[in-house]
Design an enzyme around this catalytic site. Sequence first.
Site, PDB file in Angstrom:
ATOM      1  N   ILE A  57      13.137  49.172  32.700  1.00 51.32           N
ATOM      2  CA  ILE A  57      12.509  48.386  33.775  1.00 51.32           C
ATOM      3  C   ILE A  57      11.022  48.197  33.430  1.00 51.32           C
ATOM      4  O   ILE A  57      10.311  49.185  33.196  1.00 51.32           O
ATOM      5  CB  ILE A  57      12.643  49.125  35.123  1.00 51.32           C
ATOM      6  CG1 ILE A  57      14.114  49.293  35.499  1.00 51.32           C
ATOM      7  CG2 ILE A  57      11.880  48.402  36.225  1.00 51.32           C
ATOM      8  CD1 ILE A  57      14.859  48.020  35.765  1.00 51.32           C
ATOM      9  N   HIS A 138      12.506  53.030  52.025  1.00 51.50           N
ATOM     10  CA  HIS A 138      11.887  52.505  53.259  1.00 51.50           C
ATOM     11  C   HIS A 138      10.685  51.648  52.906  1.00 51.50           C
ATOM     12  O   HIS A 138       9.886  51.987  52.016  1.00 51.50           O
ATOM     13  CB  HIS A 138      11.574  53.617  54.261  1.00 51.50           C
ATOM     14  CG  HIS A 138      10.367  54.462  53.996  1.00 51.50           C
ATOM     15  ND1 HIS A 138       9.096  54.099  54.391  1.00 51.50           N
ATOM     16  CD2 HIS A 138      10.231  55.676  53.405  1.00 51.50           C
ATOM     17  CE1 HIS A 138       8.244  55.064  54.060  1.00 51.50           C
ATOM     18  NE2 HIS A 138       8.902  56.031  53.457  1.00 51.50           N
ATOM     19  N   ASP A 150       3.815  55.698  49.410  1.00 48.35           N
ATOM     20  CA  ASP A 150       4.775  55.960  50.508  1.00 48.35           C
ATOM     21  C   ASP A 150       4.894  54.714  51.398  1.00 48.35           C
ATOM     22  O   ASP A 150       4.136  54.568  52.333  1.00 48.35           O
ATOM     23  CB  ASP A 150       4.285  57.163  51.317  1.00 48.35           C
ATOM     24  CG  ASP A 150       5.243  57.542  52.434  1.00 48.35           C
ATOM     25  OD1 ASP A 150       6.381  57.051  52.445  1.00 48.35           O
ATOM     26  OD2 ASP A 150       4.827  58.326  53.304  1.00 48.35           O
ATOM     27  N   GLU A 184      11.041  54.021  59.045  1.00 55.43           N
ATOM     28  CA  GLU A 184      11.304  55.381  58.532  1.00 55.43           C
ATOM     29  C   GLU A 184      10.258  56.345  59.075  1.00 55.43           C
ATOM     30  O   GLU A 184      10.553  57.485  59.418  1.00 55.43           O
ATOM     31  CB  GLU A 184      11.284  55.388  56.991  1.00 55.43           C
ATOM     32  CG  GLU A 184      11.725  56.719  56.363  1.00 55.43           C
ATOM     33  CD  GLU A 184      10.598  57.711  56.096  1.00 55.43           C
ATOM     34  OE1 GLU A 184      10.876  58.862  55.733  1.00 55.43           O
ATOM     35  OE2 GLU A 184       9.425  57.352  56.272  1.00 55.43           O
ATOM     36  N   GLU A 185       9.027  55.859  59.120  1.00 55.93           N
ATOM     37  CA  GLU A 185       7.914  56.739  59.498  1.00 55.93           C
ATOM     38  C   GLU A 185       7.960  57.138  60.974  1.00 55.93           C
ATOM     39  O   GLU A 185       7.236  58.039  61.395  1.00 55.93           O
ATOM     40  CB  GLU A 185       6.574  56.074  59.158  1.00 55.93           C
ATOM     41  CG  GLU A 185       6.391  55.747  57.664  1.00 55.93           C
ATOM     42  CD  GLU A 185       6.241  56.979  56.775  1.00 55.93           C
ATOM     43  OE1 GLU A 185       6.373  58.109  57.281  1.00 55.93           O
ATOM     44  OE2 GLU A 185       6.012  56.800  55.565  1.00 55.93           O
ATOM     45  N   ASP A 213      12.013  57.488  47.770  1.00 56.80           N
ATOM     46  CA  ASP A 213      10.890  57.557  48.702  1.00 56.80           C
ATOM     47  C   ASP A 213       9.773  58.369  48.040  1.00 56.80           C
ATOM     48  O   ASP A 213       9.941  59.564  47.810  1.00 56.80           O
ATOM     49  CB  ASP A 213      11.368  58.235  49.998  1.00 56.80           C
ATOM     50  CG  ASP A 213      10.312  58.217  51.095  1.00 56.80           C
ATOM     51  OD1 ASP A 213       9.209  57.697  50.864  1.00 56.80           O
ATOM     52  OD2 ASP A 213      10.614  58.736  52.188  1.00 56.80           O
ATOM     53  N   HIS A 300       0.085  59.593  53.738  1.00 55.02           N
ATOM     54  CA  HIS A 300      -0.099  59.133  55.129  1.00 55.02           C
ATOM     55  C   HIS A 300      -1.565  58.871  55.480  1.00 55.02           C
ATOM     56  O   HIS A 300      -1.945  58.969  56.641  1.00 55.02           O
ATOM     57  CB  HIS A 300       0.543  60.114  56.118  1.00 55.02           C
ATOM     58  CG  HIS A 300       2.030  60.020  56.131  1.00 55.02           C
ATOM     59  ND1 HIS A 300       2.851  60.708  57.005  1.00 55.02           N
ATOM     60  CD2 HIS A 300       2.879  59.287  55.349  1.00 55.02           C
ATOM     61  CE1 HIS A 300       4.119  60.415  56.770  1.00 55.02           C
ATOM     62  NE2 HIS A 300       4.168  59.563  55.771  1.00 55.02           N
ATOM     63  N   ASP A 315       6.966  54.507  36.191  1.00 53.68           N
ATOM     64  CA  ASP A 315       7.757  53.890  35.126  1.00 53.68           C
ATOM     65  C   ASP A 315       9.026  54.706  34.856  1.00 53.68           C
ATOM     66  O   ASP A 315      10.134  54.167  34.812  1.00 53.68           O
ATOM     67  CB  ASP A 315       6.897  53.781  33.863  1.00 53.68           C
ATOM     68  CG  ASP A 315       7.560  52.941  32.779  1.00 53.68           C
ATOM     69  OD1 ASP A 315       8.490  52.187  33.091  1.00 53.68           O
ATOM     70  OD2 ASP A 315       7.138  53.054  31.616  1.00 53.68           O
TER      71      ASP A 315
HETATM   72  N1  TRP Z   1       8.416  59.658  53.780  1.00 51.61           N
HETATM   73  C1  TRP Z   1       8.711  61.060  53.731  1.00 51.61           C
HETATM   74  C2  TRP Z   1       8.104  61.741  54.957  1.00 51.61           C
HETATM   75  O1  TRP Z   1       7.103  61.276  55.458  1.00 51.61           O
HETATM   76  C3  TRP Z   1       8.153  61.665  52.471  1.00 51.61           C
HETATM   77  C4  TRP Z   1       8.845  62.908  52.138  1.00 51.61           C
HETATM   78  C5  TRP Z   1       8.467  64.131  52.441  1.00 51.61           C
HETATM   79  C6  TRP Z   1      10.056  62.985  51.409  1.00 51.61           C
HETATM   80  N2  TRP Z   1       9.371  65.008  51.938  1.00 51.61           N
HETATM   81  C7  TRP Z   1      10.338  64.329  51.322  1.00 51.61           C
HETATM   82  C8  TRP Z   1      10.890  62.030  50.823  1.00 51.61           C
HETATM   83  C9  TRP Z   1      11.489  64.742  50.642  1.00 51.61           C
HETATM   84  C10 TRP Z   1      12.015  62.473  50.174  1.00 51.61           C
HETATM   85  C11 TRP Z   1      12.313  63.801  50.107  1.00 51.61           C
HETATM   86  O2  TRP Z   1       8.627  62.713  55.425  1.00 51.61           O
HETATM   87 ZN    ZN Z   2       6.040  58.754  54.883  1.00 53.54          ZN
HETATM   88 CA    CA Z   3      10.100  51.263  31.789  1.00 57.05          CA
END
Ligand code: TRP
Ligand code: ZN
Ligand code: CA
Length: 451
Positions: A57, A138, A150, A184-185, A213, A300, A315
Amino acid sequence: MTLSPSLGFTHRRSGTLRVAAVSALAVTGLLATTAGATAAAPAPTRTTAAAAAAPDIPLANVKAHLTQLSQIAAANGGNRAHGRPGYKASIDYVKAKLDAAGFTTSLQTFTASGATGYNLIADWPGGDPNKVLMSGAHLDSVSAGAGINDNGSGSAAVLEAALAVSRAQLKPDKHLRFGWWGAEELGLLGSKAYVNSLPSTERTKFAGYLNFDMIGSPNPGYFVYDDDPTIEKTFKDYYAGLGIPTEIETEGDGRSDHAPFKNVGIPVGGLFSGADYRKTAAQAQKWGGTSGVAFDRCYHSSCDSLTNINDTALDRNSDAIAYALWTLSAGGTTPPGGTDYENTTPVAIPDAGAAVTSSIAVTGRTGNAPAALKVSVNITHTYRGDLVLDLVAPDGTAYRLKNSSSDSADNIVATYTVNASSEAANGTWKLRVQDVAAQDTGTLNSWKLTF
Ligand code: TRP
Ligand code: ZN
Ligand code: CA
């Protein structure tokens, strides 16, 4: 609960096999000067239809999507949060790319905190509708910032992997679906809405859900979700081929969009480069970066901007997504572990003598060898630590499997993983074995390549 059979693979475990990740030590030109016996190359023991090699990619493409998401945030009050215009603009950007590439897209709406939320679902036409392999990320940010790691990172990488499916015009055995989740948040609200909207007959058609994520964290770790063993193994194989150690993701199971899928029994997996936990000294030792500092100091926060990305992690994780998609979607006809080519003619290993080689002819394949080529070796040897093992590719490139001092066993029954993705698959591969110290005897009993 055994989830892997729905992916059409069996997960093999064996107490006698050691899997060593071997980095590609390219030593060209050694083959021509190697003296010693060469055993004949028998026909492959088993051949099957093989999956096409996964593409690399392009990082630049993934980063171009991040630039667009950054500009969308800048033009919309600095974020891409649920209920804000920057979120819908993000959805529109991703959807337009997928529509132009031949995906069938749909927007699913839901209501949260008094605002309309959106999930974007994209289906790649074809594949078995009863075996759906879904990948998702997300797309919303928190309101404090643009959310580039994020989760612009996962969103952009999944988008580029989907576009790579289109560029390849992939004809997978399974049906490929992609999802970008809203809210998601606010508590995984978009992915929960999607899973809740699936009739139970539809849920049973999922071969798996892959979640991405935070995969470009600026002080990155390489974490693999420890859920479905087949999916987990696929990601671990990819990283083993690069010679990069991984750890199991422990920064909070259930903290991302795989949780609603897992809760209804769908096999899940994914990648993660770390959030607000701090990198330990041991982790900095093996991955580089800064110990005592969070994987993502801007988690965040307003500084989760374009500069909050480690390009190497992004990457690698993007390429790992493509590898998993290609590998897992082609299941069904490929036996576990792929196609084996084996040489079972014993070769004596002289004591403190010249290197001996044993050959395997690989034919009937297209393209390059996999990023996780497996080399299984069975050697009987009466003394410790004296053997040097190399895999020699058809073009003469040698990959060091084992140094003389690195093994404490007399007998080697081991599988090594080599990133051979720059080697043409077809041709004569050799295992070169040399005993480098006196007072022992040995035999190379057999060895095997698994593509
Ligand atoms: N977006 C997730 C959150 O705010 C980020 C995160 C924290 C996460 N711990 C994780 C994503 C474990 C995947 C696995 O909670
Ligand atoms: Zn988050
Ligand atoms: Ca690559």
